[in-house]
Design a protein around this motif. Structure first.
Motif, PDB file in Angstrom:
ATOM      1  N   PRO A   1     100.915 -37.360 102.996  1.00  0.00           N
ATOM      2  CA  PRO A   1     102.034 -38.279 103.179  1.00  0.00           C
ATOM      3  C   PRO A   1     103.206 -37.948 102.258  1.00  0.00           C
ATOM      4  O   PRO A   1     103.014 -37.405 101.175  1.00  0.00           O
ATOM      5  N   GLY A   2     104.395 -38.246 102.721  1.00  0.00           N
ATOM      6  CA  GLY A   2     105.591 -38.166 101.875  1.00  0.00           C
ATOM      7  C   GLY A   2     106.036 -36.763 101.485  1.00  0.00           C
ATOM      8  O   GLY A   2     107.032 -36.597 100.800  1.00  0.00           O
TER       9      GLY A   2
ATOM     10  N   ASP B   1     102.599 -38.079 112.305  1.00  0.00           N
ATOM     11  CA  ASP B   1     102.180 -38.747 111.075  1.00  0.00           C
ATOM     12  C   ASP B   1     102.295 -40.271 111.147  1.00  0.00           C
ATOM     13  O   ASP B   1     103.084 -40.813 111.931  1.00  0.00           O
ATOM     14  N   ASP B   2     101.537 -40.916 110.305  1.00  0.00           N
ATOM     15  CA  ASP B   2     101.602 -42.336 109.948  1.00  0.00           C
ATOM     16  C   ASP B   2     100.665 -43.244 110.751  1.00  0.00           C
ATOM     17  O   ASP B   2     100.338 -44.322 110.298  1.00  0.00           O
TER      18      ASP B   2
ATOM     19  N   HIS C   1      95.727 -39.548 106.869  1.00  0.00           N
ATOM     20  CA  HIS C   1      97.071 -39.424 106.279  1.00  0.00           C
ATOM     21  C   HIS C   1      97.060 -40.255 104.990  1.00  0.00           C
ATOM     22  O   HIS C   1      98.001 -40.971 104.706  1.00  0.00           O
TER      23      HIS C   1
ATOM     24  N   HIS D   1     106.831 -38.139 114.099  1.00  0.00           N
ATOM     25  CA  HIS D   1     106.320 -39.441 113.654  1.00  0.00           C
ATOM     26  C   HIS D   1     106.202 -40.339 114.890  1.00  0.00           C
ATOM     27  O   HIS D   1     105.464 -40.029 115.787  1.00  0.00           O
TER      28      HIS D   1
ATOM     29  N   HIS E   1      99.146 -44.362 101.828  1.00  0.00           N
ATOM     30  CA  HIS E   1     100.405 -43.635 102.006  1.00  0.00           C
ATOM     31  C   HIS E   1     101.251 -43.642 100.728  1.00  0.00           C
ATOM     32  O   HIS E   1     102.413 -44.079 100.729  1.00  0.00           O
TER      33      HIS E   1
HETATM   34 ZN   LIG Z   1     103.710 -40.440 106.398  1.00  0.00          ZN
END
Ligand SMILES: [Zn+2]
Length: 274
Positions: free
Chosen positions: A170-171, A75-76, A129, A12, A133
């Motif tokens: 995501p997640g 990610d993110d 992504h 991340h 989210h």
């Molecule tokens: Zn994420």
């Protein structure tokens, strides 16, 4: 289809722990996935010692090719992709895959359109992504799934002046429907968070698992994952299946349990892996 194998690491943000809100999502839950800049340098150094060649580019993933690929993913869409990660990767001549939740773009702790363009100009891959989210992507309605992927793909395609073909879920909430919807939005390579090296084909989309890297993950563990050494992978696989059972019992319940687990992990510095 030929049996393609891929090892992918999921990073991340890379940010000073005392100022973890400066990149990516500000919650303390998100902070466990953020590495200190010096730690990140150590991770890349350790990986470089075990890797044969360089990390692969998902845009040139060929399912007919019988060889193991290795991908570095982030990610993110936190701003540290631009301020820390890309500099480090560029020094090594390595490609990174940066997955952006477009609904947050331009906020101070997230990438701007200009920074996304720069990452692509420097040879990195920027993908979707989702747009907002959602924490439980697999529970979204078909219409929500379509909007999440398509909106995000359209925004990034416009910024980089090329069609977006790569995304990450995501997640960690993945289901076949999530991949089918991504495929409809033009996604050809979709990374989820299943700790596996097996590449699946779903609705014309290649689905790749990933091994999650946390603040507590040592450079040695990252390197052994990258080298394809089994022990670290097996440990992550066991933990993942426990979490999967909890998710099946009930998503809301799982999120509550996850919070308790994270709080416990934070209280105890002995836990080295997710
Ligand atoms: Zn994420």
């Amino acid at each position: 289809m030929a049996r393609t194998q891929a090892v992918s690491l999921m990073y991340h943000d890379v940010v000073d722990g005392l100022e973890h809100q400066r990149s990516g999502f500000p919650s303390t839950d998100a902070a466990i996935y953020k590495l200190e800049p010096v730690e990140f340098v150590e991770h890349m150094k350790a990986i470089s010692l075990v890797l044969r060649g360089k990390p692969d580019n998902a845009l040139s993933l060929n399912p007919a090719e019988r060889r193991a690929s290795f991908f570095l993913t982030f990610d993110d869409g936190g701003v540290s992709a631009y301020s820390h990660v890309a500099d480090q990767l560029d020094r090594l001549g390595w490609v990174g895959h940066f997955f952006v939740s477009t609904g947050y773009m331009g906020q101070p702790s997230f990438l701007s359109g200009h920074q996304i363009r720069e990452l692509v100009r420097r040879g990195h891959v920027v993908g979707s992504h989702s747009h907002t989210h959602p924490l439980r992507m697999a529970s979204c309605s078909p219409e929500e799934l379509r909007t999440e992927w398509q909106t995000s793909v359209d925004i990034i395609s416009e910024i980089i002046g090329a069609r977006v073909r790569v995304a990450s879920v995501p997640g960690g909430y993945y289901s076949r429907r999530v991949a089918e919807a991504a495929s409809l939005a033009g996604i050809e390579v979709l990374f989820n968070s299943e700790p596996t090296t097996t590449v699946q084909r779903v609705a014309g989309c290649m689905v790749l698992g990933r091994y999650g890297i946390q603040r507590q993950t040592s450079p040695g563990v990252a390197a052994s994952l990258a080298a394809g050494q089994g022990l670290s992978r097996i440990r992550q696989g066991v933990l993942w299946n426990i979490k999967k059972c909890l998710k099946r019992i009930g998503g809301g319940h799982y999120l509550a349990v996850r919070k308790i687990m994270i709080d416990k992990m934070r209280a105890s510095h002995h836990v080295r892996e997710q």
